[in-house]
Design a protein around this motif. Sequence first.
Motif, mmCIF file in Angstrom:
data_model
loop_
_atom_site.group_PDB
_atom_site.id
_atom_site.type_symbol
_atom_site.label_atom_id
_atom_site.label_comp_id
_atom_site.label_asym_id
_atom_site.label_seq_id
_atom_site.Cartn_x
_atom_site.Cartn_y
_atom_site.Cartn_z
ATOM 1 N N PHE A 411 0.777 -1.089 0.170
ATOM 2 C CA PHE A 411 0.054 -0.084 0.296
ATOM 3 C C PHE A 411 0.824 1.381 0.147
ATOM 4 N N LEU A 412 2.235 1.395 0.444
ATOM 5 C CA LEU A 412 3.361 2.335 0.360
ATOM 6 C C LEU A 412 2.890 3.072 -0.645
ATOM 7 N N GLY A 413 2.920 4.271 -1.288
ATOM 8 C CA GLY A 413 2.438 4.961 -2.078
ATOM 9 C C GLY A 413 1.212 4.391 -3.443
ATOM 10 N N ILE A 414 0.101 3.968 -3.222
ATOM 11 C CA ILE A 414 -0.320 3.525 -3.918
ATOM 12 C C ILE A 414 -1.517 4.375 -4.604
ATOM 13 N N ALA A 432 -3.972 4.400 -9.533
ATOM 14 C CA ALA A 432 -5.155 4.316 -8.788
ATOM 15 C C ALA A 432 -5.880 5.306 -8.141
ATOM 16 N N ASP A 433 -6.948 5.963 -8.558
ATOM 17 C CA ASP A 433 -7.702 7.158 -8.290
ATOM 18 C C ASP A 433 -8.221 6.498 -6.692
ATOM 19 N N ASP A 434 -9.540 7.698 -6.965
ATOM 20 C CA ASP A 434 -10.870 6.476 -5.871
ATOM 21 C C ASP A 434 -11.210 5.592 -6.684
ATOM 22 N N MET A 473 -5.365 5.216 2.911
ATOM 23 C CA MET A 473 -3.498 5.222 1.707
ATOM 24 C C MET A 473 -2.613 6.587 1.053
ATOM 25 N N LYS A 474 -4.253 7.386 1.406
ATOM 26 C CA LYS A 474 -3.582 9.004 0.980
ATOM 27 C C LYS A 474 -2.142 9.083 1.157
ATOM 28 N N THR A 475 -2.193 8.852 3.063
ATOM 29 C CA THR A 475 -1.367 9.519 3.497
ATOM 30 C C THR A 475 -0.130 8.107 3.952
ATOM 31 N N LEU A 476 -0.150 7.292 3.172
ATOM 32 C CA LEU A 476 1.250 6.624 2.445
ATOM 33 C C LEU A 476 1.978 6.817 1.599
#
Length: 478
Positions: A411-414, A432-434, A473-476
């Motif tokens: 999930f890093l940078g996904i 990989a968008d919403d 995910m956005k925080t990763l």
Amino acid sequence: MGEIIVPPSLGGLTLFKYLIIFTFVIHLPFICSLMGSVLLSLGFGAFGKDQKNDTYLRLSKDLVDKTSVNLGVGILLGVLPLFTLIVMYLQLMYGARTMMSLQWLAVLGLSMVGIVFVYAYKNSFSKRDENFLVHFGIGKTAFGILALTYFVFLSNKTFILYPHNWAIVEYPIFQSFSSVNLTQFMHFMLLCIAFAGASMIFHFRLWANKEEQEENKDYYNFATKVGLYCVLVGTLLQPVVGIVDLYFLPEAAVSTVTSNLYIANVVWGMVICLSVLAALRYCGQPEKGVSTLMIFCITVLCAFMVANQLTVMVVVLISIGNIVAYLVKQTPGHITEKWIVALVFGSLALTLGSDFHTRNNSMKEHIQYLTEIAPKVVHVGNPADAGKKIYQEKCNICHTLDGTPGAAPSFLGIYGRKQIVVTNGEEREITADDEYIINSMMNPNDDVVKGFQAVMPPPNLSQEEMESVIAFMKTLKE
Ligand code: HEC
């Protein structure tokens, strides 16, 4: 603290705006003259001690005795309105994190401690000669605590200007050092000096005990002059800070009305300064003054505000006008000084008007955001936190967070990553968008990331849960 009593509708907002202005009208002159007097008292105390000047020492004591307060008044006019304000603001900011609520409560505690210290300072004058350092220390502590109280209070208020940050800012305390807040604080300190000056004129000239005044003519004249100079300094610098403030305000907060109010502030300040100069010039000739000019200026300003449709300001001004009329009737003479006191109080209406207009404006801009996003925030806390929890419960067996691919892509940078997926046997590149991520969770086998097996079971998450996973995910970021 997260519960909503009044929903953030435009109607609720307007109601709050008027209530807050009303509460502030009671609170601000009180707290300003209290803080200003304590500050001046400390200054004159230190100077008087240093130069062995009895007049200064006497003024230091009188400043606290006459223009500051007793405990009852302190609680009634200082803490109670503040408490009401805090409850109201907490309501306005119901989307904010617990940290904010704690900061508001800190304001309440600090203000009470501050007022108790002012009271102790006042009582310590009887022992000033024996133990000056202790006396001075208590006074400094009192002022320090009150200044800190207001710094935190104003930074919380400034936070209102950034509703889109409420749910995500971890430490609102950092917002305290934003330019908007620092100018607010300077503005407040200048108001303190101006109000302290006005109440000195009030106590030493307008409502002074006539016999005492006659006996100590020189001293009373000196104190009045100090008051006049305080008003002058506090007023002259205010518009300067005001303009700087206008420059730093968030775009959403500024409108034509705001700018016009700031201009009105400047004009008003000039009228005050003119009258102070007149008062200094006509000192000793109490009947002379510049009242015709003042009436003219105030009329023009009122018309200006009506044109701006700020009914509430006009109501406040009319009330102040009534107080002035009463003052003018009460004692003959000293016309100019009366006007000065009235004008300083009038500037309150203007200051509050521009202040609340900016805040109200920025609130309106974000009301839609608030009704859509913030209520969810209240229920689940920070969405990214909720997403992390879901990850730990349901995804971490296969997906890592450190970039190493295991059975599944990390999930890093996904979020926002470009990659090749196999859709119906054909390779294609996606971002990989919403939309993609949501579909990957609902139908894991639609798009299979190249190099992996289609082994992911559908996690059966609700729409809200999927959104919090995405927030997480956005925080990763890589
Ligand atoms: C049993 C192992 C497993 C579990 C548990 C699992 N996944 Fe997956 N997931 C995979 C595999 C394997 C892939 C790659 C193949 C594919 O795209 O289907 C994948 C792909 C994904 C993708 C697309 C990734 C990309 O880089 O495009 C998303 C998004 C995803 N999973 C989300 C989740 C979430 C959210 C959870 C937990 C609620 C979860 N997965 C639980 C195995 C798993």
